[in-house]
Design a protein around this motif. Structure first.
Motif: not given
Length: 605
Positions: A188-215
């Motif tokens: 939440p406090e980073a300017d540049v984020v790198f997430l490797d093997e993104i599709w292995k993230a669980g649903p709880s992480i994915q749902n939060t990411l949707l709001t963070v990276i879009n809005e």
């Protein structure tokens, strides 16, 4: 305390009252300038920065200043002066791409596109095997932002939200009954984020990411925090699995690029033999400050769009819809309205950073890295893009070609019409050579002759023929193939045989789609009275010539000129190779139509 020490104390108090990202963004860039009696002068980046600062943070700032400097303190501002020459956005970005590409081979475009995404506020996905410099792109990108922070993480099936968004604050939960995370040092406090093997993230992480990276919003307990995120770069060696609910997250990554191993042998051996790269320090004036970043984003939104790009987008939408229909509606060619809107912003940013006030076709071509959903679809998407660029010109040329065919097709005169002189397919005016042949004028490859008996048997229907070199006559001959009568090359002393398609037309023949006139006798023109249809034919030819000229001029002005002067910072040699192939194909089509039109003009003389 000295005045400067008092300001440092104010900064400390503000850091305790504000969130970490708020303080870093708005107060860390402020420097103490001077203090005289009750007048405090602070150095801020710009007038725009001052206006935004006071609009949001004047109450806490004034409160802290009064508590440290006294109730009578008055605040004044000085603006930072750049000791270095101000760079244009294009030169600035070019210098950053060059700096980030030190010691890197065949990854320059990925680096450039990552920087473009960061300025546009979009996200990027890299598809490729391990060890292809995917994480390096994010680590270097962080360094180009003044005071930039990064967060990187290798996902697994067992990753938890605490590892990405920060652990739960036990003290706040215990003392204040507030369920909040400690976000310092996390996504939440980073300017540049790198997430490797993104599709292995669980649903709880994915749902939060949707709001963070879009809005760019993070819900932390009862408060909503605007994150400083500029770009999230995700990576994997596979695409998201189907029917696992990953479609929404996949759609959030506007730019999608393939990061492969080094292909060139020269670059490969440079890489393995070279020493570890010691990155040179980025000059201070080249770092992207918050002021520059905000200015670029605002100014890029004023960029317009050229008509040629609008036409290409219309053609592309139609082409992608056709591909999706042919694919059975599997959504492999589906582009959402949200994605189109984001793509437009990306093109605006590209045009702005390249020093232009309008989106042109070079910015449009960048979308080939955005509009594919499956690796198998990439060839079709590339073809759809290049076809959309040439669509208007090819349609114009097709109309010209159709008009030429209609003009050259012999028509039977009606009772009210008389046949125009020298526009008939009667062979009486043709000059004879060696008693048996007519000479085809302007045929490529030298003088070529057509049998007068074959011509008499020709019709408006296309038939098969053969072009050959008669070793006895030492001439190129075109002969009609008659069903049931095989062509025996040995009996005709024929060599260099080539199959052709033949059709009768006014004053000559159409060979392989191109009309050719036969050489006429040197006799005077027919004494038949001229009639209105003769003038009509000339008018029709003039109209076809104007139509052809307009199509070619439009092509040269809106397409050829753009690519001849192309200097788009974000296009690669492979991208340009696609365009060059398309340009060559269209130019060949133009030459073919031009030959046909010139031959028609000769026929009516």
């Amino acid at each position: 305390m000295s005045p400067e020490e008092k300001w440092n104390e104010c900064s400390r108090l503000l850091s305790e009252r504000l969130s970490h990202q708020e303080f870093d963004h708005w107060f860390r860039p402020i420097r103490f300038h001077s203090y005289n009696e009750t007048s405090l002068s602070l150095n801020v980046p710009s007038a725009e920065f001052q206006a935004q600062l006071e609009e949001t943070y004047l109450p806490p700032l004034a409160s802290v200043l009064r508590s440290v400097f006294g109730p009578d303190v008055k605040l004044f501002y000085e603006y930072s002066t750049n000791k270095h020459k101000k760079l244009s956005p294009k030169k600035h970005i070019a210098s950053l791409i060059k700096w980030m590409s030190q010691g890197v081979y065949e990854k320059e475009q990925i680096i450039a596109m990552a920087l473009l995404c960061a300025v546009a506020g979009e996200n990027m996905f890299l598809l490729g095997p391990p060890g292809t410099a995917k994480s390096m792109v994010a680590s270097r990108l962080k360094m180009v932002f003044h005071g930039g922070k990064s967060f990187d993480y290798l996902m697994s099936r067992f990753s938890t939200p605490d590892e990405i968004f920060g652990p739960i604050s036990i003290s706040r939960l215990k003392n204040d009954d507030r369920y909040e995370r400690l976000t310092a040092g996390y996504l939440p406090e980073a300017d540049v984020v790198f997430l490797d093997e993104i599709w292995k993230a669980g649903p709880s992480i994915q749902n939060t990411l949707l709001t963070v990276i879009n809005e760019h919003l993070f819900h932390n307990g009862g408060q909503v925090i605007r994150t400083p995120l500029k770009v999230l770069i995700a990576a994997s060696n596979e695409l998201p699995a189907k029917d696992e609910g990953l479609e929404a997250l996949w759609d959030r990554f506007l730019v999608r690029m393939v990061s492969n191993c080094i292909e060139s042998d020269t670059a490969f051996f440079k890489m393995i033999k070279g020493a570890d790269v010691d990155m040179s320090e980025l000059p201070e004036q080249q770092a992207i400050t918050n002021e520059v970043y905000c200015r670029w984003q605002q100014e890029s939104k004023t960029v317009g769009i050229q008509d040629s790009v609008v036409g290409a987008i219309k053609a592309l939408r139609k082409s992608l819809a056709g591909l999706e229909k042919d694919d059975g509606g599997q959504l492999r060619y589906y582009i959402s309205d949200r994605r189109w809107r984001k793509a437009y912003r990306l093109m605006q940013t590209s045009a702005y950073l390249n020093g232009r006030s309008e989106i042109n076709l070079t910015d449009y071509l960048l979308l080939i890295h955005s509009f594919w959903n499956d690796v198998e679809c990439i060839p079709n998407v590339l073809k759809a893009f290049t076809s959309s660029i040439s669509d208007a010109t090819l349609k114009g040329l097709a109309k010209v070609d159709k008009s030429i065919r209609q003009l050259m097709t012999p028509q039977k005169p009606t009772a009210q019409q008389s046949v125009a002189p020298r526009l008939s397919s009667d062979s009486v005016d043709f000059a004879e050579f060696d008693y048996f042949y007519y000479l085809i004028e302007n045929y490529p490859g030298g003088d070529t002759y057509f049998s007068k008996w074959d011509y008499a048997a020709l019709s408006n229907q296309t038939c098969d023929g053969v072009k050959y070199f008669d070793n006895n006559l030492k001439k190129n001959i075109i002969h009609t193939l008659i069903p049931g009568r095989p062509f025996v090359a040995s009996t005709r002393n024929a060599g260099k045989l080539t199959k052709v398609k033949i059709q009768k037309c006014l004053n000559g023949a159409i060979v392989d789609g191109t009309p050719y006139a036969f050489k006429r006798k040197n006799s005077q023109a027919s004494n038949a009275p001229e009639s209105t249809p003769a003038l009509s034919v000339n008018q029709r030819v003039a109209m076809i010539q104007e139509q052809f000229k307009a199509s070619v001029e439009l092509w040269e002005q809106t397409v050829v000129a753009i690519w001849a002067s192309n200097d788009n910072l974000f296009l690669s040699a492979n991208d340009l190779a696609l365009v060059n192939k398309m340009l060559k194909e269209v130019n060949e089509q133009i030459k073919t139509i031009e030959v046909k039109l010139n031959n028609v003009v000769m026929m009516i003389k």
